[in-house]
Write a protein that holds these residues in place. Structure first.
Motif, short mmCIF file in Angstrom:
data_model
loop_
_atom_site.label_atom_id
_atom_site.label_comp_id
_atom_site.label_asym_id
_atom_site.label_seq_id
_atom_site.Cartn_x
_atom_site.Cartn_y
_atom_site.Cartn_z
N PHE A 83 -35.17 -22.74 66.55
CA PHE A 83 -36.38 -23.83 65.78
C PHE A 83 -35.50 -25.06 66.81
O PHE A 83 -34.46 -24.45 67.48
N PRO A 84 -37.10 -25.49 67.42
CA PRO A 84 -35.70 -26.78 68.16
C PRO A 84 -35.04 -27.37 67.69
O PRO A 84 -34.99 -28.17 66.13
N VAL A 85 -34.10 -28.25 68.48
CA VAL A 85 -32.80 -28.81 68.03
C VAL A 85 -33.50 -29.57 66.87
O VAL A 85 -34.06 -30.34 67.34
N GLY A 86 -32.46 -29.30 66.07
CA GLY A 86 -32.18 -30.26 65.10
C GLY A 86 -33.80 -31.07 64.19
O GLY A 86 -34.19 -32.06 63.51
N GLN A 87 -34.58 -30.00 64.29
CA GLN A 87 -36.72 -29.84 63.68
C GLN A 87 -36.45 -28.73 63.06
O GLN A 87 -35.56 -27.60 62.63
N ALA A 88 -36.68 -29.07 62.48
CA ALA A 88 -37.83 -27.59 61.29
C ALA A 88 -39.05 -27.24 61.43
O ALA A 88 -39.40 -26.31 60.01
N PRO A 92 -44.20 -20.50 67.38
CA PRO A 92 -45.30 -19.09 67.32
C PRO A 92 -44.21 -18.32 68.29
O PRO A 92 -44.21 -16.65 67.72
N GLU A 93 -43.50 -18.39 68.91
CA GLU A 93 -42.21 -17.40 68.79
C GLU A 93 -41.60 -16.35 68.08
O GLU A 93 -41.23 -15.65 68.29
N ASN A 94 -41.40 -17.40 66.83
CA ASN A 94 -41.34 -16.73 65.99
C ASN A 94 -42.01 -15.75 65.05
O ASN A 94 -41.64 -15.24 63.89
N TYR A 95 -43.21 -15.99 64.95
CA TYR A 95 -44.42 -15.41 64.06
C TYR A 95 -44.13 -13.47 64.72
O TYR A 95 -44.48 -13.18 63.68
N THR A 96 -43.63 -12.65 65.58
CA THR A 96 -43.64 -11.65 65.55
C THR A 96 -41.95 -11.14 64.95
O THR A 96 -42.64 -10.24 63.86
#
Length: 190
Positions: A83-88, A92-96
């Motif tokens: 996740f980007p720092v401090g974000q939820a 797309p890099e997480n989709y796989t």
């Protein structure tokens, strides 16, 4: 005549006693039979769970996730989710990786799933609790949107920094503590 009646009464009493004894024996046999059936069902559920566990383990590389059993649940500790720092926000890099999580969940027949968000101890506890819940919620939203399970089968929980796996005193420890855990509870407990 009276003697015959007494003899018949005695036979009747003996016969009733034999019936009662046989009924007790039958009840005992039925109880044992039910216990054996229950034990067979438990063994079958445990065997199926072990097969599912082995299948799910093969879906993930070591840098993506750790898969293990915890009680009657299967846990997928997502090491590779970012996740980007401090974000939820899921990028797309997480989709796989999340596609593999979907596949793992679908290995089970309509399980209950809990998505747990965890953070390190940097920043305020309240913000970390909110962030961990939002991140777990983002994963839940992804899974529901992609029809992995109905929404009522998935819940999100945020634990903030309350359940660290490593000390928060090093960058490596903090990285380990920032995670998403997916708990899969099969409908038929092992």
């Amino acid at each position: 005549m009276e003697r015959n009646n007494l003899s018949l009464e005695k036979e009747k009493t003996n016969f009733q006693h034999e019936i009662a004894v046989l009924e007790q024996q039958l009840t005992g046999v039925q109880g044992v039979s039910q216990e054996q059936a229950d034990a067979k069902n438990r063994l079958s559920a445990k065997s199926a769970f072990n097969e599912q566990f082995n299948t799910v383990q093969r879906y993930f590389d070591a840098d993506e996730a750790e898969v293990y059993k915890q009680g009657g649940n299967l846990v997928i500790r997502l090491r590779g989710i970012k996740f980007p720092v401090g974000q939820a926000t899921l990028t797309p890099e997480n989709y796989t990786l999340l596609s593999k999580v979907q596949r793992a969940i679908q290995t089970f027949d309509q399980p209950k799933v809990t998505i747990e968000g965890h953070t390190d101890s940097s920043g305020s506890t309240q913000i970390n609790h909110e962030l961990s819940l939002k991140r777990a919620g983002a994963v839940k939203t992804y899974l529901v949107a992609n029809k992995t399970l109905p929404e009522n089968h998935i819940q999100a929980a945020g634990f903030g920094p309350d359940r660290p796996l490593a000390p928060n005193t090093t960058p490596e420890g903090r990285a380990i503590n920032r995670r998403i855990d997916v708990l899969i509870s099969p409908t038929q407990a092992p």
